[in-house]
Motif scaffolding. Structure first.
Motif, PDB file in Angstrom:
ATOM      1  N   ILE A  52       0.841  -1.198   0.000  1.00 42.06           N
ATOM      2  CA  ILE A  52       0.000   0.000   0.000  1.00 42.06           C
ATOM      3  C   ILE A  52       0.874   1.245   0.000  1.00 42.06           C
ATOM      4  O   ILE A  52       0.625   2.208  -0.721  1.00 42.06           O
ATOM      5  CB  ILE A  52      -0.941  -0.007   1.219  1.00 42.06           C
ATOM      6  CG1 ILE A  52      -1.944  -1.164   1.097  1.00 42.06           C
ATOM      7  CG2 ILE A  52      -1.682   1.310   1.337  1.00 42.06           C
ATOM      8  CD1 ILE A  52      -2.835  -1.322   2.306  1.00 42.06           C
ATOM      9  N   SER A  53       1.925   1.235   0.782  1.00 41.95           N
ATOM     10  CA  SER A  53       2.818   2.392   0.856  1.00 41.95           C
ATOM     11  C   SER A  53       3.504   2.652  -0.472  1.00 41.95           C
ATOM     12  O   SER A  53       3.677   3.796  -0.880  1.00 41.95           O
ATOM     13  CB  SER A  53       3.866   2.185   1.952  1.00 41.95           C
ATOM     14  OG  SER A  53       3.251   2.031   3.210  1.00 41.95           O
ATOM     15  N   SER A  54       3.901   1.589  -1.169  1.00 40.23           N
ATOM     16  CA  SER A  54       4.590   1.765  -2.450  1.00 40.23           C
ATOM     17  C   SER A  54       3.675   2.380  -3.487  1.00 40.23           C
ATOM     18  O   SER A  54       4.070   3.273  -4.229  1.00 40.23           O
ATOM     19  CB  SER A  54       5.144   0.421  -2.946  1.00 40.23           C
ATOM     20  OG  SER A  54       4.095  -0.472  -3.214  1.00 40.23           O
ATOM     21  N   PHE A  55       2.414   1.912  -3.541  1.00 38.58           N
ATOM     22  CA  PHE A  55       1.474   2.497  -4.490  1.00 38.58           C
ATOM     23  C   PHE A  55       1.163   3.936  -4.119  1.00 38.58           C
ATOM     24  O   PHE A  55       1.084   4.816  -4.973  1.00 38.58           O
ATOM     25  CB  PHE A  55       0.180   1.680  -4.538  1.00 38.58           C
ATOM     26  CG  PHE A  55       0.355   0.326  -5.154  1.00 38.58           C
ATOM     27  CD1 PHE A  55       0.973   0.177  -6.376  1.00 38.58           C
ATOM     28  CD2 PHE A  55      -0.088  -0.809  -4.494  1.00 38.58           C
ATOM     29  CE1 PHE A  55       1.136  -1.074  -6.938  1.00 38.58           C
ATOM     30  CE2 PHE A  55       0.075  -2.061  -5.044  1.00 38.58           C
ATOM     31  CZ  PHE A  55       0.693  -2.202  -6.278  1.00 38.58           C
ATOM     32  N   ALA A  56       0.989   4.223  -2.852  1.00 37.53           N
ATOM     33  CA  ALA A  56       0.706   5.585  -2.406  1.00 37.53           C
ATOM     34  C   ALA A  56       1.877   6.507  -2.724  1.00 37.53           C
ATOM     35  O   ALA A  56       1.690   7.645  -3.155  1.00 37.53           O
ATOM     36  CB  ALA A  56       0.404   5.603  -0.912  1.00 37.53           C
ATOM     37  N   ALA A  57       3.093   6.009  -2.534  1.00 39.01           N
ATOM     38  CA  ALA A  57       4.269   6.823  -2.826  1.00 39.01           C
ATOM     39  C   ALA A  57       4.373   7.144  -4.304  1.00 39.01           C
ATOM     40  O   ALA A  57       4.714   8.264  -4.691  1.00 39.01           O
ATOM     41  CB  ALA A  57       5.538   6.099  -2.348  1.00 39.01           C
TER      42      ALA A  57
ATOM     43  N   GLY B 154       3.514  -3.102 -20.455  1.00 34.04           N
ATOM     44  CA  GLY B 154       4.162  -3.093 -19.151  1.00 34.04           C
ATOM     45  C   GLY B 154       3.689  -4.225 -18.274  1.00 34.04           C
ATOM     46  O   GLY B 154       3.525  -5.359 -18.746  1.00 34.04           O
ATOM     47  N   LEU B 155       3.455  -3.947 -17.001  1.00 37.34           N
ATOM     48  CA  LEU B 155       3.113  -4.963 -16.014  1.00 37.34           C
ATOM     49  C   LEU B 155       1.816  -4.609 -15.291  1.00 37.34           C
ATOM     50  O   LEU B 155       1.509  -3.440 -15.073  1.00 37.34           O
ATOM     51  CB  LEU B 155       4.235  -5.099 -14.979  1.00 37.34           C
ATOM     52  CG  LEU B 155       5.615  -5.512 -15.501  1.00 37.34           C
ATOM     53  CD1 LEU B 155       6.631  -5.454 -14.373  1.00 37.34           C
ATOM     54  CD2 LEU B 155       5.563  -6.903 -16.100  1.00 37.34           C
ATOM     55  N   ARG B 156       1.072  -5.647 -14.929  1.00 38.55           N
ATOM     56  CA  ARG B 156      -0.102  -5.498 -14.069  1.00 38.55           C
ATOM     57  C   ARG B 156       0.065  -6.435 -12.875  1.00 38.55           C
ATOM     58  O   ARG B 156       0.467  -7.593 -13.035  1.00 38.55           O
ATOM     59  CB  ARG B 156      -1.372  -5.846 -14.835  1.00 38.55           C
ATOM     60  CG  ARG B 156      -2.579  -6.133 -13.943  1.00 38.55           C
ATOM     61  CD  ARG B 156      -3.792  -6.511 -14.772  1.00 38.55           C
ATOM     62  NE  ARG B 156      -4.693  -7.415 -14.048  1.00 38.55           N
ATOM     63  CZ  ARG B 156      -5.794  -7.952 -14.558  1.00 38.55           C
ATOM     64  NH1 ARG B 156      -6.156  -7.660 -15.793  1.00 38.55           N
ATOM     65  NH2 ARG B 156      -6.539  -8.778 -13.835  1.00 38.55           N
ATOM     66  N   SER B 157      -0.273  -5.925 -11.698  1.00 40.01           N
ATOM     67  CA  SER B 157      -0.238  -6.737 -10.485  1.00 40.01           C
ATOM     68  C   SER B 157      -1.606  -6.696  -9.834  1.00 40.01           C
ATOM     69  O   SER B 157      -2.128  -5.621  -9.535  1.00 40.01           O
ATOM     70  CB  SER B 157       0.821  -6.203  -9.513  1.00 40.01           C
ATOM     71  OG  SER B 157       0.848  -6.972  -8.328  1.00 40.01           O
TER      72      SER B 157
ATOM     73  N   GLY C 154      -8.209  -5.465  -6.532  1.00 39.79           N
ATOM     74  CA  GLY C 154      -7.070  -4.560  -6.628  1.00 39.79           C
ATOM     75  C   GLY C 154      -6.244  -4.832  -7.875  1.00 39.79           C
ATOM     76  O   GLY C 154      -5.675  -5.912  -8.023  1.00 39.79           O
ATOM     77  N   GLN C 155      -6.185  -3.867  -8.776  1.00 40.71           N
ATOM     78  CA  GLN C 155      -5.384  -3.979  -9.992  1.00 40.71           C
ATOM     79  C   GLN C 155      -4.500  -2.742 -10.102  1.00 40.71           C
ATOM     80  O   GLN C 155      -4.990  -1.614 -10.028  1.00 40.71           O
ATOM     81  CB  GLN C 155      -6.271  -4.093 -11.233  1.00 40.71           C
ATOM     82  CG  GLN C 155      -7.053  -5.373 -11.335  1.00 40.71           C
ATOM     83  CD  GLN C 155      -7.808  -5.492 -12.650  1.00 40.71           C
ATOM     84  OE1 GLN C 155      -7.596  -4.702 -13.587  1.00 40.71           O
ATOM     85  NE2 GLN C 155      -8.686  -6.462 -12.746  1.00 40.71           N
ATOM     86  N   HIS C 156      -3.204  -2.981 -10.323  1.00 40.75           N
ATOM     87  CA  HIS C 156      -2.240  -1.885 -10.389  1.00 40.75           C
ATOM     88  C   HIS C 156      -1.339  -2.134 -11.599  1.00 40.75           C
ATOM     89  O   HIS C 156      -0.772  -3.219 -11.746  1.00 40.75           O
ATOM     90  CB  HIS C 156      -1.425  -1.809  -9.107  1.00 40.75           C
ATOM     91  CG  HIS C 156      -2.262  -1.992  -7.874  1.00 40.75           C
ATOM     92  ND1 HIS C 156      -3.093  -1.014  -7.377  1.00 40.75           N
ATOM     93  CD2 HIS C 156      -2.433  -3.070  -7.061  1.00 40.75           C
ATOM     94  CE1 HIS C 156      -3.718  -1.458  -6.312  1.00 40.75           C
ATOM     95  NE2 HIS C 156      -3.336  -2.709  -6.090  1.00 40.75           N
TER      96      HIS C 156
END
Length: 257
Positions: A6-11, A121-124, A102-104
């Protein structure tokens, strides 16, 4: 999802927001004379290599009705030039303390026409269920009749294939009052029981939102949406005690930085 994820996506979104907020128009270079032209003819340099940044949350909304209330977000941001960009896209739903859907995505984008970009690119898929990672390849842009369109295909290392279609349209009732129909459909080639996904068309999320733009950057809205599971995915949801389809009222805000 862990606090680290969560922190990495928020950052990542925060960095894009800071870049967009701090972005100021570049001071134009001084006109320069080009050889081979009439004396005194000034040619303005082309500015298509300037770096820009943009971040938008199309959905920051509460959904009410159906089985349980939800909070849903859907946002995307980019940084780059007119032709080459790096994108981050994120969406998901919080329901009953659990993170669902959740898709990023982390993508490189290249303009191939005036209206469309090619993206890869990439999807997680990172949420309360087991994580899945995919390679992503698709297009995004403005289709005829001004439909916003995203079509993306995915492939996983386990041999699974998937595809997503997203489309929306903005109907201007006035200069500030805008009606927006929207649809998202997901398709999978194989079942994934751990994530309660069946083969074929798995789910649909569609809705109608009416927003009022106090400015282009801030627009509260209300509307109605339908979220439904299809085919084998619906069967998995029933066995897990989950809803297979709900109409919900939504209240939210659209933010553009």
């Amino acid at each position: 999802m862990s606090a680290v994820r969560i922190s990495s996506f928020a950052a990542a979104f925060a960095l894009l927001a800071l870049a967009a907020a701090a972005q100021t128009p570049a001071a134009p270079d001084q006109p320069r004379l080009m050889t081979g032209l009439e004396p005194g003819v000034a040619v303005q340099p082309v500015m298509d290599q300037s770096i820009f940044a943009h971040l938008i949350f199309n959905q920051l909304e509460g959904r009410f009705g159906g089985s349980n209330p939800e909070f849903r977000w859907e946002g995307q941001g980019w940084i780059g030039t007119d032709y080459d960009k790096l994108w981050i896209k994120s969406e998901g739903t919080l329901q009953g303390g659990a993170l669902e859907d959740g898709q990023h995505q982390f993508l490189y984008s290249r303009a191939i026409t005036t209206y469309f970009d090619l993206q890869g690119g990439l999807r997680s898929d990172s949420d309360s269920r087991p994580t899945r990672n995919w390679a992503a390849f698709g297009i995004q842009g403005l289709a005829p009749y001004f439909f916003d369109l995203e079509v993306t295909g995915y492939a996983s290392s386990q041999g699974h294939l998937a595809a997503k279609l997203e489309a929306s349209y903005e109907l201007l009732l006035t200069q500030r009052l805008i009606l927006q129909p929207q649809i998202e459909v997901n398709v999978y080639s194989k079942a994934d029981r751990a994530r309660l996904l069946g083969p074929g068309f798995s789910d649909i999320d569609t809705g109608l939102r009416l927003r009022y733009e106090f400015s282009r950057k801030f627009a509260p809205y209300l509307g109605v949406v339908y979220e439904g599971k299809l085919g084998q995915t619906a069967n998995f949801a029933q066995r897990a005690g989950e809803s297979t389809g709900d109409f919900r009222f939504v209240f939210g805000v659209r933010i553009w930085l």
